[in-house]
Design a protein around this motif. Structure first.
Motif, PDB file in Angstrom:
ATOM      1  N   GLY A  30      83.079  -8.324 -65.655  1.00  0.00           N
ATOM      2  CA  GLY A  30      83.675  -9.093 -64.576  1.00  0.00           C
ATOM      3  C   GLY A  30      82.694  -9.994 -63.852  1.00  0.00           C
ATOM      4  O   GLY A  30      83.066 -10.691 -62.909  1.00  0.00           O
ATOM      5  N   PHE A  31      81.425 -10.002 -64.286  1.00  0.00           N
ATOM      6  CA  PHE A  31      80.429 -10.891 -63.675  1.00  0.00           C
ATOM      7  C   PHE A  31      80.726 -12.335 -64.084  1.00  0.00           C
ATOM      8  O   PHE A  31      81.169 -12.595 -65.202  1.00  0.00           O
ATOM      9  N   ILE A  32      80.442 -13.278 -63.196  1.00  0.00           N
ATOM     10  CA  ILE A  32      80.867 -14.664 -63.424  1.00  0.00           C
ATOM     11  C   ILE A  32      79.736 -15.683 -63.317  1.00  0.00           C
ATOM     12  O   ILE A  32      79.987 -16.881 -63.456  1.00  0.00           O
ATOM     13  N   SER A  33      78.509 -15.248 -63.071  1.00  0.00           N
ATOM     14  CA  SER A  33      77.431 -16.209 -62.814  1.00  0.00           C
ATOM     15  C   SER A  33      77.222 -17.171 -63.981  1.00  0.00           C
ATOM     16  O   SER A  33      77.028 -18.376 -63.771  1.00  0.00           O
ATOM     17  N   ASP A  34      77.278 -16.680 -65.205  1.00  0.00           N
ATOM     18  CA  ASP A  34      77.054 -17.550 -66.364  1.00  0.00           C
ATOM     19  C   ASP A  34      78.151 -18.601 -66.492  1.00  0.00           C
ATOM     20  O   ASP A  34      77.894 -19.721 -66.967  1.00  0.00           O
ATOM     21  N   ARG A  35      79.347 -18.268 -66.069  1.00  0.00           N
ATOM     22  CA  ARG A  35      80.459 -19.214 -66.159  1.00  0.00           C
ATOM     23  C   ARG A  35      80.322 -20.327 -65.128  1.00  0.00           C
ATOM     24  O   ARG A  35      80.745 -21.467 -65.375  1.00  0.00           O
ATOM     25  N   LEU A  36      79.755 -20.012 -63.982  1.00  0.00           N
ATOM     26  CA  LEU A  36      79.672 -20.992 -62.902  1.00  0.00           C
ATOM     27  C   LEU A  36      78.432 -21.870 -62.989  1.00  0.00           C
ATOM     28  O   LEU A  36      78.407 -22.962 -62.419  1.00  0.00           O
ATOM     29  N   MET A  37      77.399 -21.380 -63.685  1.00  0.00           N
ATOM     30  CA  MET A  37      76.153 -22.130 -63.782  1.00  0.00           C
ATOM     31  C   MET A  37      75.782 -22.295 -65.245  1.00  0.00           C
ATOM     32  O   MET A  37      75.090 -21.440 -65.821  1.00  0.00           O
ATOM     33  N   PRO A  38      76.246 -23.361 -65.902  1.00  0.00           N
ATOM     34  CA  PRO A  38      75.925 -23.570 -67.324  1.00  0.00           C
ATOM     35  C   PRO A  38      74.410 -23.617 -67.535  1.00  0.00           C
ATOM     36  O   PRO A  38      73.650 -24.066 -66.675  1.00  0.00           O
ATOM     37  N   ALA A  39      73.984 -23.141 -68.694  1.00  0.00           N
ATOM     38  CA  ALA A  39      72.559 -23.069 -69.006  1.00  0.00           C
ATOM     39  C   ALA A  39      72.062 -24.372 -69.623  1.00  0.00           C
ATOM     40  O   ALA A  39      72.720 -24.976 -70.481  1.00  0.00           O
ATOM     41  N   THR A 114      68.606   1.941 -71.858  1.00  0.00           N
ATOM     42  CA  THR A 114      68.693   0.522 -72.210  1.00  0.00           C
ATOM     43  C   THR A 114      69.859  -0.147 -71.500  1.00  0.00           C
ATOM     44  O   THR A 114      69.720  -1.259 -70.964  1.00  0.00           O
ATOM     45  N   GLU A 115      71.015   0.526 -71.457  1.00  0.00           N
ATOM     46  CA  GLU A 115      72.175  -0.052 -70.791  1.00  0.00           C
ATOM     47  C   GLU A 115      71.944  -0.168 -69.281  1.00  0.00           C
ATOM     48  O   GLU A 115      72.390  -1.130 -68.654  1.00  0.00           O
ATOM     49  N   PHE A 116      71.232   0.807 -68.717  1.00  0.00           N
ATOM     50  CA  PHE A 116      70.916   0.737 -67.294  1.00  0.00           C
ATOM     51  C   PHE A 116      69.987  -0.442 -67.002  1.00  0.00           C
ATOM     52  O   PHE A 116      70.156  -1.156 -66.010  1.00  0.00           O
ATOM     53  N   LEU A 117      69.025  -0.663 -67.882  1.00  0.00           N
ATOM     54  CA  LEU A 117      68.123  -1.799 -67.720  1.00  0.00           C
ATOM     55  C   LEU A 117      68.882  -3.114 -67.801  1.00  0.00           C
ATOM     56  O   LEU A 117      68.692  -4.016 -66.969  1.00  0.00           O
ATOM     57  N   ASN A 118      69.769  -3.243 -68.789  1.00  0.00           N
ATOM     58  CA  ASN A 118      70.573  -4.457 -68.927  1.00  0.00           C
ATOM     59  C   ASN A 118      71.439  -4.688 -67.695  1.00  0.00           C
ATOM     60  O   ASN A 118      71.583  -5.827 -67.219  1.00  0.00           O
ATOM     61  N   LEU A 119      72.023  -3.607 -67.163  1.00  0.00           N
ATOM     62  CA  LEU A 119      72.866  -3.724 -65.981  1.00  0.00           C
ATOM     63  C   LEU A 119      72.064  -4.198 -64.781  1.00  0.00           C
ATOM     64  O   LEU A 119      72.514  -5.077 -64.032  1.00  0.00           O
ATOM     65  N   GLN A 120      70.877  -3.638 -64.575  1.00  0.00           N
ATOM     66  CA  GLN A 120      70.064  -4.033 -63.428  1.00  0.00           C
ATOM     67  C   GLN A 120      69.688  -5.513 -63.486  1.00  0.00           C
ATOM     68  O   GLN A 120      69.691  -6.212 -62.468  1.00  0.00           O
ATOM     69  N   MET A 121      69.382  -6.013 -64.665  1.00  0.00           N
ATOM     70  CA  MET A 121      69.063  -7.429 -64.810  1.00  0.00           C
ATOM     71  C   MET A 121      70.285  -8.303 -64.543  1.00  0.00           C
ATOM     72  O   MET A 121      70.203  -9.318 -63.851  1.00  0.00           O
ATOM     73  N   ALA A 122      71.438  -7.896 -65.093  1.00  0.00           N
ATOM     74  CA  ALA A 122      72.670  -8.663 -64.884  1.00  0.00           C
ATOM     75  C   ALA A 122      73.103  -8.619 -63.427  1.00  0.00           C
ATOM     76  O   ALA A 122      73.588  -9.616 -62.872  1.00  0.00           O
ATOM     77  N   LEU A 123      72.946  -7.455 -62.794  1.00  0.00           N
ATOM     78  CA  LEU A 123      73.324  -7.309 -61.391  1.00  0.00           C
ATOM     79  C   LEU A 123      72.481  -8.231 -60.508  1.00  0.00           C
ATOM     80  O   LEU A 123      73.010  -8.912 -59.615  1.00  0.00           O
ATOM     81  N   ALA A 124      71.193  -8.283 -60.761  1.00  0.00           N
ATOM     82  CA  ALA A 124      70.315  -9.163 -59.983  1.00  0.00           C
ATOM     83  C   ALA A 124      70.699 -10.624 -60.172  1.00  0.00           C
ATOM     84  O   ALA A 124      70.697 -11.417 -59.222  1.00  0.00           O
ATOM     85  N   PRO A 234      86.067 -12.329 -59.818  1.00  0.00           N
ATOM     86  CA  PRO A 234      84.976 -11.435 -60.219  1.00  0.00           C
ATOM     87  C   PRO A 234      85.338  -9.971 -60.005  1.00  0.00           C
ATOM     88  O   PRO A 234      84.972  -9.355 -59.007  1.00  0.00           O
ATOM     89  N   THR A 235      86.066  -9.405 -60.950  1.00  0.00           N
ATOM     90  CA  THR A 235      86.526  -8.028 -60.842  1.00  0.00           C
ATOM     91  C   THR A 235      85.406  -7.057 -61.199  1.00  0.00           C
ATOM     92  O   THR A 235      84.837  -7.130 -62.281  1.00  0.00           O
ATOM     93  N   GLY A 236      85.100  -6.169 -60.287  1.00  0.00           N
ATOM     94  CA  GLY A 236      84.062  -5.185 -60.544  1.00  0.00           C
ATOM     95  C   GLY A 236      82.659  -5.663 -60.257  1.00  0.00           C
ATOM     96  O   GLY A 236      81.692  -4.963 -60.548  1.00  0.00           O
ATOM     97  N   ALA A 237      82.522  -6.861 -59.671  1.00  0.00           N
ATOM     98  CA  ALA A 237      81.202  -7.366 -59.288  1.00  0.00           C
ATOM     99  C   ALA A 237      80.843  -6.757 -57.942  1.00  0.00           C
ATOM    100  O   ALA A 237      81.058  -7.354 -56.890  1.00  0.00           O
ATOM    101  N   GLN A 238      80.295  -5.563 -57.978  1.00  0.00           N
ATOM    102  CA  GLN A 238      80.038  -4.792 -56.763  1.00  0.00           C
ATOM    103  C   GLN A 238      78.606  -4.287 -56.747  1.00  0.00           C
ATOM    104  O   GLN A 238      77.953  -4.193 -57.776  1.00  0.00           O
ATOM    105  N   LYS A 239      78.134  -3.960 -55.536  1.00  0.00           N
ATOM    106  CA  LYS A 239      76.790  -3.405 -55.398  1.00  0.00           C
ATOM    107  C   LYS A 239      76.796  -2.342 -54.311  1.00  0.00           C
ATOM    108  O   LYS A 239      77.627  -2.358 -53.389  1.00  0.00           O
ATOM    109  N   ASN A 240      75.866  -1.414 -54.438  1.00  0.00           N
ATOM    110  CA  ASN A 240      75.691  -0.350 -53.447  1.00  0.00           C
ATOM    111  C   ASN A 240      74.597  -0.782 -52.481  1.00  0.00           C
ATOM    112  O   ASN A 240      73.443  -0.971 -52.868  1.00  0.00           O
ATOM    113  N   THR A 241      74.960  -0.958 -51.209  1.00  0.00           N
ATOM    114  CA  THR A 241      74.002  -1.443 -50.216  1.00  0.00           C
ATOM    115  C   THR A 241      73.321  -0.313 -49.453  1.00  0.00           C
ATOM    116  O   THR A 241      72.501  -0.566 -48.577  1.00  0.00           O
ATOM    117  N   ALA A 242      73.669   0.940 -49.759  1.00  0.00           N
ATOM    118  CA  ALA A 242      73.076   2.071 -49.048  1.00  0.00           C
ATOM    119  C   ALA A 242      71.656   2.327 -49.543  1.00  0.00           C
ATOM    120  O   ALA A 242      71.298   2.014 -50.681  1.00  0.00           O
TER     121      ALA A 242
END
Length: 377
Positions: A30-39, A114-124, A234-242
């Motif tokens: 559900g992340f959308i950054s790549d769609r909004l900012m072409p490479a 590996t999946e956690f690493l990929n998620l952290q990069m995508a989340l940032a 952006p469905t599911g584009a969430q972060k934990n701020t705690a």
């Protein structure tokens, strides 16, 4: 005499299933950054690019009527430059030999790491995009004047959603000559829109005038196109701020602001796309092992600059949902609706709370605390 049975021999130890696991995490799909900012691939870490003065391109500088034996009139334009600077973003994870030997197969240690690493990069990356595609006055790159508050809010019956969208579309059109083609609606705002009376009435009929059930839109809350703009939720584009170790506090990365953007997916030269990703080094994964201590590392790295290149090609509608607020000195009954100072309605009051307080929730907002003068249920 019957034989004595060892009680421990009758015990059944539950096996650990290797085909199922529970893992709550942001929905990367559900992340959308790549769609909004072409490479745009770049050969250098930094460089300049031209900025043309639009006043020349929109103006008829002179009459182009030509007379025989007279010199042809000449026209020209001015331009300046802006710069980009790719920065390096990287994270790594590790596994020791002992961890690999002791880890239960159900954990799928290497895959999970590996999946956690990929998620952290995508989340940032997603968090950076949401910050950049905001008003300059809010730390982003979109022209600060390109905004207005939704008044009334979009989760009330009197909302003027289409008029708000029209204001944003025309503001962008008047400045760049293109209408926005992308409408970014955070999930909770989209849900409020789907329930708003005027929008629901529109959804009741399709383009041919045939009645339809507004609740049947497949897996979508809203149509795929509204006012000529592709709807992006952006469905599911969430972060934990705690803080680490504290109770989780999940928030929407894209907040509650609606963004109207002109995005050129093909990254055409000269097109006023609101933002681009200048990519020097695409996401790259490297692995290595060191002997002492015995650790294997996995690292992901990219060198990019996410930059708003056309500040006037975006518009932000803020204050789309009713803010949480409550009236004091109102008797509250558990699970009973009651009015708030903003005219909203509290959906529920948690039962079982101690006399004097209750946790209430208003549609589209988080929990707030109200004083209870009477409670039942």
């Amino acid at each position: 005499m019957p034989g004595t049975v060892d009680p421990q021999a009758l015990q059944i130890v539950d096996p650990v299933l290797t085909s199922i696991a529970r893992r709550y995490a942001p929905n990367v799909g559900g992340f959308i950054s790549d769609r909004l900012m072409p490479a745009i691939p770049t050969a250098t870490l930094s460089a300049q690019y031209p900025i043309f003065d639009e006043s020349y391109w929109f103006a008829q500088l002179t009459d182009n009527k030509f007379e025989d034996r007279s010199p042809t009139k000449e026209v020209n334009f001015t331009w300046s430059t802006d710069t980009y600077l790719c920065e390096e973003y990287a994270l790594k994870t590790s596994i020791t030999e002992l961890e690999r030997l002791q880890a239960h197969p159900a954990i799928r240690l290497e895959r999970s790491k590996t999946e956690f690493l990929n998620l952290q990069m995508a989340l940032a990356r997603e968090i950076r995009a949401a910050a950049i595609l905001n008003l300059i006055s809010a730390g982003g790159g979109i022209t600060s004047a390109n905004t207005h508050d939704a008044n009334p809010n979009w989760d009330v019956a009197t909302a003027t959603i289409e008029a708000d969208l029209k204001t944003g579309v025309l503001a962008v059109y008047d400045k760049i000559g293109f209408t926005p083609n992308t409408l970014v609606i955070p999930y909770k705002v989209a849900y409020a829109m789907a329930l708003q009376e005027d929008i629901r009435a529109i959804l009741t009929y399709n383009t041919t005038g045939t009645a339809r059930d507004p609740l049947v839109l497949g897996d979508r809350l809203l149509p795929s196109v509204i006012h000529g703009m592709d709807v992006v939720i952006p469905t599911g584009a969430q972060k934990n701020t705690a803080a680490e170790g504290a109770a989780k506090s999940i928030t929407e990365i894209w907040g509650e602001a609606v963004r109207l953007l002109y995005v050129d997916p093909s990254a055409t030269w000269g097109q006023p796309s609101v933002a681009y990703r200048m990519v020097h080094t695409a996401p790259t994964v490297t692995r290595w092992r060191q002997a002492d201590p015995d650790v294997e590392y996995v690292r992901q790295m990219e060198r990019v600059d996410e930059k708003v290149t056309a500040p006037d090609a975006g518009y932000v509608i803020t204050d789309t949902l009713t803010a949480a607020s409550a009236t004091t000195a109102v008797p509250v009954v558990a699970l009973e609706k009651f009015p708030t100072s903003t005219g909203s309605t509290v959906r529920s009051v948690t039962s079982g709370v101690t006399l004097g307080k209750a946790i209430v929730r208003i549609f589209g907002t988080g929990a707030i605390t109200c004083f209870v003068y009477a409670r039942s249920g």
